[in-house]
Enzyme design. Structure first.
Site, mmCIF file in Angstrom:
data_model
loop_
_atom_site.group_PDB
_atom_site.id
_atom_site.type_symbol
_atom_site.label_atom_id
_atom_site.label_comp_id
_atom_site.label_asym_id
_atom_site.label_seq_id
_atom_site.Cartn_x
_atom_site.Cartn_y
_atom_site.Cartn_z
ATOM 1 C CE LYS A 138 -0.876 -0.191 5.018
ATOM 2 N NZ LYS A 138 -0.197 1.044 5.462
ATOM 3 N NE ARG A 156 -3.183 1.649 15.375
ATOM 4 C CZ ARG A 156 -2.365 2.579 15.840
ATOM 5 N NH1 ARG A 156 -1.646 3.291 14.995
ATOM 6 N NH2 ARG A 156 -2.262 2.804 17.126
ATOM 7 N NE ARG A 158 9.253 -3.883 5.467
ATOM 8 C CZ ARG A 158 8.138 -3.288 5.895
ATOM 9 N NH1 ARG A 158 7.479 -2.465 5.098
ATOM 10 N NH2 ARG A 158 7.662 -3.535 7.107
ATOM 11 N NE ARG A 191 11.052 -1.482 8.310
ATOM 12 C CZ ARG A 191 9.939 -0.885 7.890
ATOM 13 N NH1 ARG A 191 9.830 -0.525 6.629
ATOM 14 N NH2 ARG A 191 8.950 -0.657 8.728
ATOM 15 N NE ARG A 203 4.434 -4.356 11.763
ATOM 16 C CZ ARG A 203 5.646 -4.854 11.608
ATOM 17 N NH1 ARG A 203 6.391 -5.150 12.666
ATOM 18 N NH2 ARG A 203 6.129 -5.090 10.409
#
Length: 207
Positions: A23, A98, A137, A143, A154
Site C-alpha cells: 500500500k 487503522r 524486506r 529493519r 502486527r
C-alpha cells in the site's frame, strides 16, 4: 491557466491493507497521479526516528515490541498534517485510520471542514503473501521491527482492529476492493480504474 485551476481534481482517499500489501508503493503512485500528498503515519514516524526526536525514541520503543502507536498520538499527528496547505485540495491517507476509534477521530475532523472521504482503496493480499514480503524486506533492509514475532503480531492486530473499519466504510459505499497480487503496474491500473468509475479524475485526465 485559470481554466486548469478551476477544474483541478480533488480526491480524499484512504488506502488500506495488511503490512506487506504494497500500500505504501501504490499510495505514492496514486497520489502522484492526482497531484495530492501522501499522508503516511509510518513515514512521519520513521523520519522522527531517523532524526532522533523525542517522538522518534518513543515510537522506536513501541515498534520494537511489535506494537502500534497509540490512537491519541497518531490522531494528533494526522490532524496537524491534514491542516497544512498542500492537503487542502485532497490527500491520500496511508496507515490511518487503522481502527474504528481512529475512524471516529477522522470523521469528526473532516466533518468540521465540510469534507468526507471519497474512496477507500482496500488491497487484498493473502496473509502468507504478506509474511513472505515482510520477511524479504527484513532481510534486505535489516529493519528492527520486522522480526518474525513482530510481523505475526502486527498482522494479528490488523486482522482484529483494522479489518473492521472495512465493514464500516463498506456501509457507506466507498470501499474499492483491489486484488493486491500482481505486478506494480497491474495493481496501479486496477486502482485507477476503480477510482475513475467513481468519477474521480486524475490530474493528467483533468488537463
Amino acid at each position: 491557466m485559470t481554466v486548469r485551476q478551476a477544474h483541478r481534481p480533488t480526491a480524499r482517499l484512504l488506502i488500506v491493507g495488511p503490512q506487506g500489501s504494497g500500500k505504501g508503493t501504490q499510495g505514492v503512485r496514486i497520489a502522484e497521479s492526482y497531484g495530492i500528498p501522501v499522508v503516511s503515519t509510518g513515514d512521519i514516524f520513521r523520519a522522527n526516528i531517523k532524526e532522533g526526536t523525542a517522538l522518534g525514541q518513543q515510537v522506536t520503543a513501541i515498534l520494537d515490541k511489535g506494537d502500534l502507536v497509540p490512537d491519541e498520538l497518531t490522531s494528533e499527528i494526522v490532524r496537524d498534517r491534514l491542516s497544512q496547505d498542500d492537503a487542502q485540495n485532497g490527500f491520500l491517507l496511508d496507515g490511518y485510520p487503522r481502527n474504528t476509534a481512529q475512524v471516529a477521530h477522522l470523521d469528526a475532523f473532516l466533518e468540521g471542514r465540510g469534507e468526507a472521504l471519497d474512496a477507500v482503496i482496500l488491497l487484498d493480499v493473502p496473509r502468507e503473501e504478506s509474511i513472505a514480503r515482510l520477511t524479504l524486506r527484513a532481510a534486505e533492509q535489516g529493519r528492527s521491527d520486522d522480526t518474525d514475532e513482530a510481523i505475526a503480531h502486527r498482522l494479528d492486530i490488523y486482522e482484529k482492529e483494522t479489518a473492521p473499519i472495512i465493514e464500516l466504510y463498506s456501509s457507506r459505499g466507498i470501499v474499492d476492493r483491489i486484488d493486491g497480487v500482481g505486478s506494480l503496474e497491474e495493481i496501479t491500473e486496477r486502482i485507477a480504474a476503480a477510482l475513475a468509475a467513481r468519477g474521480l479524475r486524475s490530474a493528467a485526465s483533468a488537463v
